[in-house]
Design an enzyme around this catalytic site. Structure first.
Site, PDB file in Angstrom:
ATOM      1  N   TRP A  14       0.814  -1.216   0.000  1.00 12.21           N
ATOM      2  CA  TRP A  14       0.000   0.000   0.000  1.00 12.21           C
ATOM      3  C   TRP A  14       0.845   1.263   0.000  1.00 12.21           C
ATOM      4  O   TRP A  14       0.317   2.367  -0.106  1.00 12.21           O
ATOM      5  CB  TRP A  14      -0.947  -0.008   1.207  1.00 12.21           C
ATOM      6  CG  TRP A  14      -2.209  -0.791   0.958  1.00 12.21           C
ATOM      7  CD1 TRP A  14      -2.550  -1.472  -0.179  1.00 12.21           C
ATOM      8  CD2 TRP A  14      -3.320  -0.945   1.865  1.00 12.21           C
ATOM      9  NE1 TRP A  14      -3.795  -2.042  -0.038  1.00 12.21           N
ATOM     10  CE2 TRP A  14      -4.290  -1.744   1.208  1.00 12.21           C
ATOM     11  CE3 TRP A  14      -3.588  -0.496   3.159  1.00 12.21           C
ATOM     12  CZ2 TRP A  14      -5.503  -2.082   1.809  1.00 12.21           C
ATOM     13  CZ3 TRP A  14      -4.794  -0.843   3.751  1.00 12.21           C
ATOM     14  CH2 TRP A  14      -5.747  -1.622   3.083  1.00 12.21           C
ATOM     15  N   GLU A 102      11.999   2.077  -3.768  1.00  7.50           N
ATOM     16  CA  GLU A 102      11.730   3.428  -3.250  1.00  7.50           C
ATOM     17  C   GLU A 102      12.558   3.702  -1.998  1.00  7.50           C
ATOM     18  O   GLU A 102      12.971   4.845  -1.751  1.00  7.50           O
ATOM     19  CB  GLU A 102      10.222   3.603  -2.990  1.00  7.50           C
ATOM     20  CG  GLU A 102       9.461   3.724  -4.309  1.00  7.50           C
ATOM     21  CD  GLU A 102       8.025   3.240  -4.280  1.00  7.50           C
ATOM     22  OE1 GLU A 102       7.456   3.061  -3.187  1.00  7.50           O
ATOM     23  OE2 GLU A 102       7.471   3.015  -5.379  1.00  7.50           O
ATOM     24  N   GLY A 178       4.868   1.788 -10.836  1.00  7.52           N
ATOM     25  CA  GLY A 178       4.031   2.992 -10.843  1.00  7.52           C
ATOM     26  C   GLY A 178       4.009   3.718 -12.170  1.00  7.52           C
ATOM     27  O   GLY A 178       3.548   4.854 -12.250  1.00  7.52           O
ATOM     28  N   SER A 218       3.598  -2.507 -11.892  1.00  4.75           N
ATOM     29  CA  SER A 218       2.395  -2.307 -12.711  1.00  4.75           C
ATOM     30  C   SER A 218       1.628  -3.604 -12.979  1.00  4.75           C
ATOM     31  O   SER A 218       1.014  -3.740 -14.040  1.00  4.75           O
ATOM     32  CB  SER A 218       2.733  -1.586 -14.017  1.00  4.75           C
ATOM     33  OG  SER A 218       3.254  -0.288 -13.729  1.00  4.75           O
ATOM     34  N   GLY A 239       1.430  -2.702  -6.161  1.00  2.00           N
ATOM     35  CA  GLY A 239       1.267  -1.371  -5.573  1.00  2.00           C
ATOM     36  C   GLY A 239      -0.124  -0.827  -5.861  1.00  2.00           C
ATOM     37  O   GLY A 239      -1.102  -1.198  -5.213  1.00  2.00           O
ATOM     38  N   GLY A 240      -0.213   0.030  -6.873  1.00  2.00           N
ATOM     39  CA  GLY A 240      -1.458   0.739  -7.186  1.00  2.00           C
ATOM     40  C   GLY A 240      -2.706  -0.137  -7.219  1.00  2.00           C
ATOM     41  O   GLY A 240      -3.739   0.214  -6.625  1.00  2.00           O
TER      42      GLY A 240
HETATM   43  P1  13P Z   1       2.916  -0.632  -8.839  1.00  2.00           P
HETATM   44  O1  13P Z   1       2.119  -1.914  -8.852  1.00  2.00           O
HETATM   45  O2  13P Z   1       2.076   0.566  -8.439  1.00  2.00           O
HETATM   46  O3  13P Z   1       3.682  -0.441 -10.088  1.00  2.00           O
HETATM   47  O4  13P Z   1       3.981  -0.778  -7.654  1.00  2.00           O
HETATM   48  C1  13P Z   1       4.750  -1.928  -7.615  1.00  2.00           C
HETATM   49  C2  13P Z   1       5.496  -1.930  -6.350  1.00  2.00           C
HETATM   50  O5  13P Z   1       6.343  -1.086  -6.120  1.00  2.00           O
HETATM   51  C3  13P Z   1       5.164  -2.965  -5.370  1.00  2.00           C
HETATM   52  O6  13P Z   1       6.109  -3.012  -4.344  1.00  2.00           O
END
Ligand code: 13P
Length: 256
Positions: A14, A102, A178, A218, A239-240
């Site tokens: 999240w 990140e 992302g 993604s 993530g998203g």
């Molecule tokens: P997204 O699915 O938003 O690209 O993020 C992936 C992620 O960093 C999961 O740790």
């Protein structure tokens, strides 16, 4: 090895999103969409650490686990603002993400600190999900395989074959996080397979075949089926799409 013998894990990350007041509605929408998911996968949501207790309460008896997104490399002590893995275990976190790109990019985490965190996590009941992956520049210069192998080797320095059984690896190409740009299933499989070969070289083929390797970057309700069908991809780190119960449910069901 039959990939069904490995644990399939669909983990939401999240990141710095959601509030305690969002949890009930999220759970109420997600749970009816994923009946019996425990039959084919572990579903887990890695929340900001402050949300772990309310998330555990919200997901109680739903079969959805809760994890953290980071931990200190230190067991305990004078590290203001940090959270130890024993504290995460104490409140009931089942998983912890280590070395997300990140954290590497914005908070100075390195392969060495990832290794230190992993060694500390392996002395606790919390299951570590170690992230590796190349940047766009690294992919374009053709060093993806060497780079990812190096990240894996340093992360696992000092980890015994016995302890490796508890490690989960997530391959997350930085350029796919992302951005909406997913690695093709073939590209993702190629790197996940290469990671397994690195593990086989470091340990044994048998040990490598038992490690769950996730893909992240993604992943969404449209591309999950093809990614998760690859022989060396044992789940996703999302993530998203994990912020939306409907799309997270589609991904969980795609792992079947
Ligand atoms: P997204 O699915 O938003 O690209 O993020 C992936 C992620 O960093 C999961 O740790």
């Amino acid at each position: 090895m039959n990939k069904k013998l490995r644990k399939t894990i669909i983990a939401g990350n999240w990141k710095m999103n959601m509030l305690a007041s969002d949890l009930k509605a999220f759970k109420d929408e997600l749970i009816p969409l994923i009946p019996n998911h425990k039959d084919w996968c572990e579903a887990v949501i890695c929340t900001p650490s402050v949300l772990i207790p309310p998330a555990l309460k919200a997901f109680n008896e739903t079969g959805v686990g809760v994890g953290a997104q980071n931990m200190s490399q230190h067991k305990s002590g004078a590290y203001t603002g940090e959270i130890s893995v024993d504290q995460l275990a104490d409140i009931g976190a089942e998983y912890v993400i280590i070395g997300h790109s990140e954290r590497r990019e914005y908070y100075g985490e390195t392969d060495i600190s990832v290794n230190e965190k992993l060694l500390t996590a392996l002395d606790s009941p919390v299951i570590p999900i170690v992230c590796v992956g190349e940047t766009l520049y690294q992919r374009e210069t053709g060093v993806t395989f060497e780079l990812v192998a190096l990240q894996v080797k340093i992360a696992l320095d000092g980890v015994s074959e016995e302890k490796l059984r508890k490690v989960v690896i997530a391959y997350e190409p930085v350029w796919a996080i992302g951005t909406g740009k997913t690695a093709t299933p073939e590209d993702a499989e190629e790197v996940c397979c290469a990671i397994r070969d690195v593990l086989a070289g470091l340990y044994s083929r048998e040990a490598a075949d038992a490690v769950s390797i996730l893909y992240g970057g993604s992943m969404n309700d449209k591309n999950a089926v093809d990614l998760l069908a690859q022989p060396d991809i044992d789940g996703g780190l999302i993530g998203g799409a994990s912020l939306k119960p409907e799309s997270f449910a589609v991904i969980i069901n795609a792992a079947r």
